[in-house]
Design an enzyme around this catalytic site. Structure first.
Site, PDB file in Angstrom:
ATOM      1  N   THR A   1       2.076   7.184 -11.780  1.00  0.00           N
ATOM      2  CA  THR A   1       1.429   6.532 -10.650  1.00  0.00           C
ATOM      3  C   THR A   1      -0.088   6.642 -10.678  1.00  0.00           C
ATOM      4  OG1 THR A   1       1.708   8.602  -9.478  1.00  0.00           O
ATOM      5  CG2 THR A   1       3.375   6.917  -9.106  1.00  0.00           C
TER       6      THR A   1
ATOM      7  N   ALA B   1       4.005   7.870  -0.653  1.00  0.00           N
ATOM      8  CA  ALA B   1       3.150   8.613   0.271  1.00  0.00           C
ATOM      9  C   ALA B   1       2.365   9.721  -0.410  1.00  0.00           C
ATOM     10  CB  ALA B   1       3.999   9.200   1.399  1.00  0.00           C
TER      11      ALA B   1
ATOM     12  N   GLY C   1      -0.137   4.181   1.403  1.00  0.00           N
ATOM     13  CA  GLY C   1       0.657   4.102   0.182  1.00  0.00           C
ATOM     14  C   GLY C   1       0.739   2.694  -0.370  1.00  0.00           C
TER      15      GLY C   1
ATOM     16  N   GLU D   1       5.247   1.372  -3.764  1.00  0.00           N
ATOM     17  CA  GLU D   1       6.412   0.492  -3.705  1.00  0.00           C
ATOM     18  C   GLU D   1       6.077  -0.865  -3.115  1.00  0.00           C
ATOM     19  OE1 GLU D   1       9.902   3.598  -2.684  1.00  0.00           O
ATOM     20  OE2 GLU D   1       8.196   3.649  -1.341  1.00  0.00           O
TER      21      GLU D   1
END
Lengths: 733, 323
Positions: A464, A509, A696, A699
């Protein structure tokens, strides 16, 4: 303002192979494990012929249901809902095709695999109950799980009569959308290397939550959580599949304890489809009631899925559109002889957004209204329940900017209106909404004599960009260049706050959770350092009462010293502090938003729907690293598009076998399927959520992408495909 | 993978000598090694022919000769292939992935095994892998399976794109075995499954493919390969069409049409060729000519779309050649 952008600090290690993933670890005396899985979906192991395998070279041990390594407990807590609770090799019963029936341990990986192939298993097979299709009609309401909102019906108002509200609407439509099972298919398989010393386990095991993994393993193995040390600095993709603990890691740990030798277990690619979790198939029916002017009067959303883990109704429907009458419900099909379902990237959000954003497109068509206009007429300003205002919502700007960048005005209003030679060209759009929470967490920041500072938290980086974001945030907080920050993550011994953040990098998150705590910890560490400068023996600033810190230097009493020099002079290994982020302000609700715009070209003869353009405009607060953020969004969009274009787990109802459990037949998009994604970030820091203002995004790209594709296919062809994936055969005229 | 012995040969003679019962030739390895790992095939002995000089792409009196050990990528990019036979180059370029095309050979391509998921999973029955064990594909997951040339014993699709193009061009294989050399039309090389699907072709034990000859066909410059699949690269055909036309004064004088992804072997369609001959080169002709392309097809539960897709794929290829 130029947005901060930095290359991944772990990029070089990854492309040169220097980054060591779990299976890369080799320990002296290590034994290699290979799993054997069942070839029936329901029944019983009658006997196992192990003679040939035992006689094969290098075999150290073979574990079976009759002779298995000891497990003292089972998964508890959230893992009991989202992962497989039955310990591996528990008994001779077979509950799904591809269940572990043996673990072969040998001196080399080849010997283990070779011996595994020699094992002959005799089964007493029963006809399996493996068809989700057949089970749908017998679906039942799920049991409620304390503390878990999933599967609980949502009604607004509480006494809503949704059928009456629908009947009273000027326009109603009802549509059903079907999504097949999907598998995480991360590049790095589940793999673990386990070694015990003095009753303590050290395990190299790829995980999204090192601390949770340690907790779950400790429960299964019957040891203290403090006696399990999970090391997982690099994770080759998780997508929810590595949020919880699965059998391969349990077996590696338990076998290593029995054998008194280090054990490595690497799950085979085919085995990943069954022994670790997947996204269950789902069937969603939406009924919408609206006024002729597009204002929604009623939304009914009913889902059927294999398990509770992904609830599209809860995750999606209350967060998109305002409607006075809402009814959301879910049923599950328990007892299927299928592998355990878990969560997968944007759980519930992906499937829910596909159905909702398609049915909104269908309603727009029914009303003869532009799809964006329909969405704006139902714009949600506060939460459905409790009417909490959103902290910072600029979805309308996403629509506006996206339509402009994409050229939405050139969309043909009538399906099939735009052609280019043999290609039918269509445009579609969809909304993405993703809850943006954060948990309080604890970070440790410490100064070291070599002029670097460490920033540590027990989160993980599954690709990420967390390594880089921690370095950048640490640099900002300490006024140092990022190359002097040494992030530490992926280790269960690093700090975390407790039950609320133990799961590490889940729910998009991690950045929002960890970065505010870095700011707090940095402040505390600076205070400690200043105190050290004023009091420590050997400090040039000793006795000064005006010590200040700025950009790595301390000044006071007319003198100055860098922290590296200071700690060297005082002979101190490090000075640091832990800091915990403040609790969330609960007077508001938090979400990230995006608008997707998709263009497809469908061949008029043979029906292939090809992606040709894609624009996403993102409202996710402050963007801490534009480069990794863009990577997150494009990866997420493609992840979502994959469900529309080609991904599909195919279960044989009669045998329970997944007929495409390999990466040749389970189709993931390849580079040729993609385009240059146009990603644009709005810049509205959400300082109510946290001091860094970041929400966030992990996703977010995934949410809604499949609907944008399906809507574009409809605009191109007039065909509405409600069963994913949208393959050429579904578009043959 | 089961243990096996290995030997490398440097000449055809040496290769033939080293081959024997239960042996397999190893060329690019992109099929054989896969299948050995899956334990679909477990040869006791592997004869590596990588160093056997079966190379060369050259024009000769009978047409274009391609050595069996030439790599797919090299053949696709060769001017003696790409210019006179676009259909061959296009079929090769749409096959597999760049990595595989760099390794896989022409001989190996023509001998690749079906992608039927039951054939590739030794835990399931398969008449092709284990004669008499049964065919789960008939009632199972058969979306990718064949509709032409099938039998109750086997409905597996032939996977090669190249073989479809070569079938349209009526290519011949050069074979060498203990009994000497012989040539065979590719169209006669592949067998229909019938009751003996395990006998896939006419290759005799130990025999080697040494090369392929594509007959001279000047008008094959106007040829193309259309491949329909579920993703844009690295995937086998749901349906494909290899088409060449000889057009004079707007009228089709000659045509070659073969299809892939639908047959148990590469499927030549002489009736479609006949229906094109003497007709104007336009879409109405194409649509009329393919009307009977799928006659005799036996669609299965999950591939009922294939007859229509077959017709449309051929039309699309013809439209390309008209454009």
């Amino acid at each position: 303002m130029a947005r901060p952008s930095m290359d991944r600090i772990d990029a070089r290690a990854k492309v040169t192979g220097a980054a060591r993933y779990s299976a890369d670890h080799k320990l002296p005396g290590m034994v290699h494990g290979h799993l054997v899985t069942s070839t029936i979906a329901r029944g019983r192991v009658v006997s196992m012929d192990l003679d040939a395998a035992r006689a094969a070279g290098g075999v150290v041990e073979i574990y079976t249901p009759d002779h298995r390594p000891a497990f003292q407990g089972a998964l508890t807590g959230l893992a009991a809902v989202f992962a497989e609770t039955r310990p591996p090799l528990a008994d001779r019963e077979v509950h799904y095709h591809g269940q572990i029936v043996a673990l072969v341990l040998a001196e080399t990986v080849e010997q283990a695999r070779d011996a595994a192939a020699l094992i002959r298993v005799t089964y007493e097979a029963q006809p399996p109950n493996s068809s989700f299709e057949d089970a749908k009609e017998h679906a039942v309401s799920p049991p409620s799980v304390p503390g878990l909102p999933l599967g609980v019906p949502i009604k607004e108002p509480e006494n809503v009569d949704i059928k009456a509200a629908l009947a009273a609407s000027e326009v109603t439509i009802e549509r059903t959308y079907e999504i097949p099972p999907r598998h995480h298919s991360m590049m790095e398989p589940h793999a673990a290397v386990a070694v015990w010393q003095d009753g303590r386990l050290t395990i190299y095991s790829g995980t999204q939550g090192p601390a949770a993994h340690a907790m779950e393993l400790s429960g299964v193995l019957g040891v203290e959580q403090a006696d399990v040390h999970v090391i997982s600095p690099y994770v080759g993709g998780g997508f929810g599949g590595k949020a919880f603990t699965w059998a391969p890691a349990m077996l590696a740990a338990a076998a290593a304890r029995e054998l008194g030798r280090p054990v490595k277990v690497v799950t085979g690619r085919e085995q990943l489809f069954t022994v670790t979790g997947h996204r269950a198939a789902s069937s969603q029916t939406f009924a919408l009631g609206a006024r002729r002017d597009g204002r929604l009067n009623a939304i009914e959303h009913a889902t059927i899925s294999q398990s509770l883990g992904e609830d599209p109704g809860y995750r999606t429907t209350p967060k998109y559109y305002a409607a006075p009458n809402v009814h959301i419900s879910m049923k599950i099909t328990p007892g299927l002889d299928l592998p355990t379902a878990t969560i997968m990237r944007a759980p519930g959000d992906e499937s829910g957004s596909f159905a909702l954003e398609c049915v909104m497109d269908e309603l727009a068509e029914e009303l003869g209204m532009d799809p964006i206009e329909l969405r704006m007429r139902n714009y949600l300003e506060s939460t459905l329940k409790g009417k909490l205002p959103y902290s910072s919502k600029h979805l309308d700007e996403c629509y506006r900017v996206g339509a402009e960048r994409f050229g939405w005005s050139r969309r043909g209003e009538r399906p099939g209106a735009v052609t280019d030679g043999e290609w039918q060209v269509g445009m579609g759009m969809a909304t993405a909404v993703l809850d943006a929470g954060r948990a309080p967490t604890t970070v440790r920041v410490a100064f070291r004599p070599n002029g670097t500072a460490t920033v540590g938290n027990a989160t993980s980086d599954a690709g990420t960009g967390m390594w880089t974001v921690m370095a950048m945030t640490g640099a900002r907080a300490l006024g140092l260049p990022a190359d002097r920050i040494r992030p530490a993550l992926g280790d269960s011994a690093l700090p975390f706050a407790g039950s609320s953040d133990i799961y590490g990098a889940v729910g998009s998150a991690a950045t929002a959770t960890v970065t505010p705590a870095i700011l707090t910890a940095a402040r505390e560490a600076i205070a400690k350092l200043a105190e050290h400068a004023a009091t420590a023996e050997g400090s040039p600033l000793r006795g000064a009462d005006d010590v200040r810190y700025a950009e790595g230097r301390l000044t006071g009493g007319g003198k100055a010293v860098t922290f590296g020099e200071l700690l060297t002079l005082t002979g101190t290994a490090e000075v640091g502090a832990q800091g915990t982020s403040a609790d969330l302000d609960t007077t508001h609700a938090y979400a990230s938003y995006a608008a997707h715009f998709c263009e497809v070209r469908v061949n008029r003869w043979t029906g292939e729907p090809l992606l040709s353009r894609f624009t996403t405009v993102v409202d996710a607060g402050a963007i801490l690293n534009a480069k990794t953020a863009r990577g997150q969004i494009t990866g997420g969009v493609l992840f979502g598009l994959a469900a529309a274009m080609c991904e599909e787990g195919r279960v044989e109802g009669a045998t329970g076998r997944i007929s495409n459990a390999n990466l040749a037949d389970y189709l993931l998009p390849v580079n040729a399927d993609t385009v240059e994604f146009d990603v644009h970030f709005l810049d509205h820091p959400d300082t109510r959520l946290s001091p860094t203002g970041a929400r966030g995004i992990g996703e977010l790209g995934t949410v809604g992408a499949a609907a944008a594709f399906a809507n574009a296919v409809h605009n191109a062809t007039g065909r509405r495909v409600r069963t994913l994936p949208i393959t050429p055969d579904k578009l043959l005229a | 993978m089961r243990p096996y012995t290995y030997a490398a040969a440097r000449s055809v003679g040496e290769a033939l000598e080293r081959a024997g019962d239960g042996s397999a030739y190893l060329a690019g390895g992109t099929t054989l090694v896969d299948l050995m790992k899956l334990e679909v095939v477990s040869p006791a002995h592997v004869v590596d022919i990588t160093a056997v000089p079966l190379r060369g792409i050259r024009r000769g009196p009978r047409g274009l000769f391609i050595g069996a050990m030439e790599r797919m990528a090299d053949v696709a990019g060769h001017h003696l292939v790409a210019e006179p036979y676009p259909v061959v180059a296009e079929a090769l370029r749409q096959s597999a992935s760049p990595q595989i095309r760099n390794m896989a050979t022409i001989g190996g391509n023509l001998l690749q095994r079906t992608r039927c998921g039951y054939f590739r999973d030794p835990a399931t029955p398969c008449n092709r892998r284990e004669p008499g064990s049964g065919c789960p594909a008939v009632d199972g997951h058969n979306r990718s399976h064949a509709i032409l040339g099938t039998s109750d014993a086997c409905v597996a699709t032939h996977p090669s794109d190249l073989a479809v193009a070569l079938t349209a061009l009526d290519a011949r294989l050069s074979l060498r075995g203990a009994g000497g050399e012989r040539t065979l039309r590719l169209a006669d090389f592949y067998r229909l499954p019938g009751g003996t699907p395990h006998l896939e072709n006419e290759l005799r034990p130990g025999e080697l493919i040494t090369g392929v000859t594509v007959p001279a066909l000047p008008w094959a410059r106007r040829s193309t390969y259309v491949k329909v699949r579920d993703r844009r690269s690295y995937e086998f055909a749901l349906c494909s069409a290899a088409v060449a036309v000889h057009v004079k004064g707007g009228v089709i004088r000659e045509a070659r049409v073969a299809a892939g992804g639908v047959g148990t072997r590469p499927w030549r369609l002489p009736a479609v060729e006949e229906a094109l001959r003497g007709r104007p080169m336009r879409t109405e002709t194409f649509e009329a000519a393919v009307a009977h392309a799928a006659d005799g097809a036996r669609p299965l539960a999950r591939n009922a779309f294939k007859p229509a897709l077959l017709r449309r794929t051929i039309v699309r290829a013809l439209v390309h050649l008209a454009g």
